[in-house]
Design an enzyme around this catalytic site. Structure first.
Site, PDB file in Angstrom:
ATOM      1  N   HIS A 294      -7.239   6.379 -12.902  1.00 34.75           N
ATOM      2  CA  HIS A 294      -6.036   6.860 -13.572  1.00 34.75           C
ATOM      3  C   HIS A 294      -5.414   5.753 -14.412  1.00 34.75           C
ATOM      4  O   HIS A 294      -5.751   4.581 -14.260  1.00 34.75           O
ATOM      5  CB  HIS A 294      -5.006   7.409 -12.570  1.00 34.75           C
ATOM      6  CG  HIS A 294      -4.462   6.390 -11.598  1.00 34.75           C
ATOM      7  ND1 HIS A 294      -5.007   6.154 -10.366  1.00 34.75           N
ATOM      8  CD2 HIS A 294      -3.399   5.537 -11.688  1.00 34.75           C
ATOM      9  CE1 HIS A 294      -4.313   5.217  -9.733  1.00 34.75           C
ATOM     10  NE2 HIS A 294      -3.320   4.829 -10.519  1.00 34.75           N
TER      11      HIS A 294
ATOM     12  N   GLN B  19      -5.327  -2.345 -11.569  1.00 31.16           N
ATOM     13  CA  GLN B  19      -5.178  -1.977 -10.161  1.00 31.16           C
ATOM     14  C   GLN B  19      -6.544  -1.538  -9.632  1.00 31.16           C
ATOM     15  O   GLN B  19      -7.193  -0.662 -10.201  1.00 31.16           O
ATOM     16  CB  GLN B  19      -4.179  -0.818 -10.034  1.00 31.16           C
ATOM     17  CG  GLN B  19      -3.925  -0.345  -8.619  1.00 31.16           C
ATOM     18  CD  GLN B  19      -3.045   0.898  -8.591  1.00 31.16           C
ATOM     19  OE1 GLN B  19      -3.391   1.927  -9.156  1.00 31.16           O
ATOM     20  NE2 GLN B  19      -1.890   0.797  -7.972  1.00 31.16           N
TER      21      GLN B  19
ATOM     22  N   GLU C 260      -4.904  -1.155  -2.120  1.00 29.30           N
ATOM     23  CA  GLU C 260      -4.913  -1.490  -3.540  1.00 29.30           C
ATOM     24  C   GLU C 260      -4.694  -2.983  -3.748  1.00 29.30           C
ATOM     25  O   GLU C 260      -4.063  -3.661  -2.935  1.00 29.30           O
ATOM     26  CB  GLU C 260      -3.858  -0.681  -4.299  1.00 29.30           C
ATOM     27  CG  GLU C 260      -2.426  -0.973  -3.870  1.00 29.30           C
ATOM     28  CD  GLU C 260      -1.399  -0.190  -4.687  1.00 29.30           C
ATOM     29  OE1 GLU C 260      -1.591   1.020  -4.863  1.00 29.30           O
ATOM     30  OE2 GLU C 260      -0.413  -0.805  -5.137  1.00 29.30           O
TER      31      GLU C 260
HETATM   32 CO    CO Z   1      -1.886   3.503  -9.717  1.00 31.34          CO
END
Ligand code: CO
Length: 144
Positions: free
Chosen positions: A78, A54, A43
């Site tokens: 998300h 992100q 990430e």
């Molecule tokens: Co996350």
């Protein structure tokens, strides 16, 4: 219970290209990047005002995010809600009958504790709860 949107996460197939887009195209500052084996991703976190973008890239095709990209393509994966106390938040949601993917907190990037709420419990949106470590520099470590 939830204080802010901690981050919005995009699933990307090419992390280097996505980092270049957000750094050079959108002009955001890369806070850091790290491999989170538990989630099968690498990430990269970019600051955006009080929140973050992100980018998550699968470590392999058999990971959850790898399968997500294979079926749905790149895009919104998300949204993470920041909480002060993850244990309390999970206890509260459980008591309200909200379906959780993670009944217990697990380690996330940047020393955070995280847990995912099931999308079917949230009108189709996958939500991550994030408790950032306490301290003045919490989540603000310089780029690794
Ligand atoms: Co996350």
């Amino acid at each position: 219970m939830i204080g802010k949107i901690d981050h919005v996460a995009l699933a990307v197939s090419d992390l280097e290209a996505a980092i270049a887009l957000y750094r050079d195209g959108w002009g955001l500052t890369l806070r850091g990047r790290e491999v989170v084996r538990d989630q099968g991703v690498e990430e990269a976190m970019f600051r955006l005002g009080d929140s973050n973008i992100q980018l998550i890239s699968p470590l392999g095709p058999d990971t959850i995010v790898g399968k997500f990209i294979a079926t749905k393509g790149e895009g919104l994966h998300h949204i993470a809600y920041g909480v002060e106390n993850l244990d309390d938040a999970l206890r509260h949601l459980k008591a309200k009958g909200v379906a959780l993917i993670d009944e217990e907190p697990r380690p996330g990037g940047g020393g955070c504790r995280i847990a995912f709420v099931h999308p079917r419990a949230n009108r189709g949106l996958l939500v991550e709860l994030v408790e950032r470590p306490a301290g003045p520099s919490a989540g603000d470590a310089p780029e690794a």
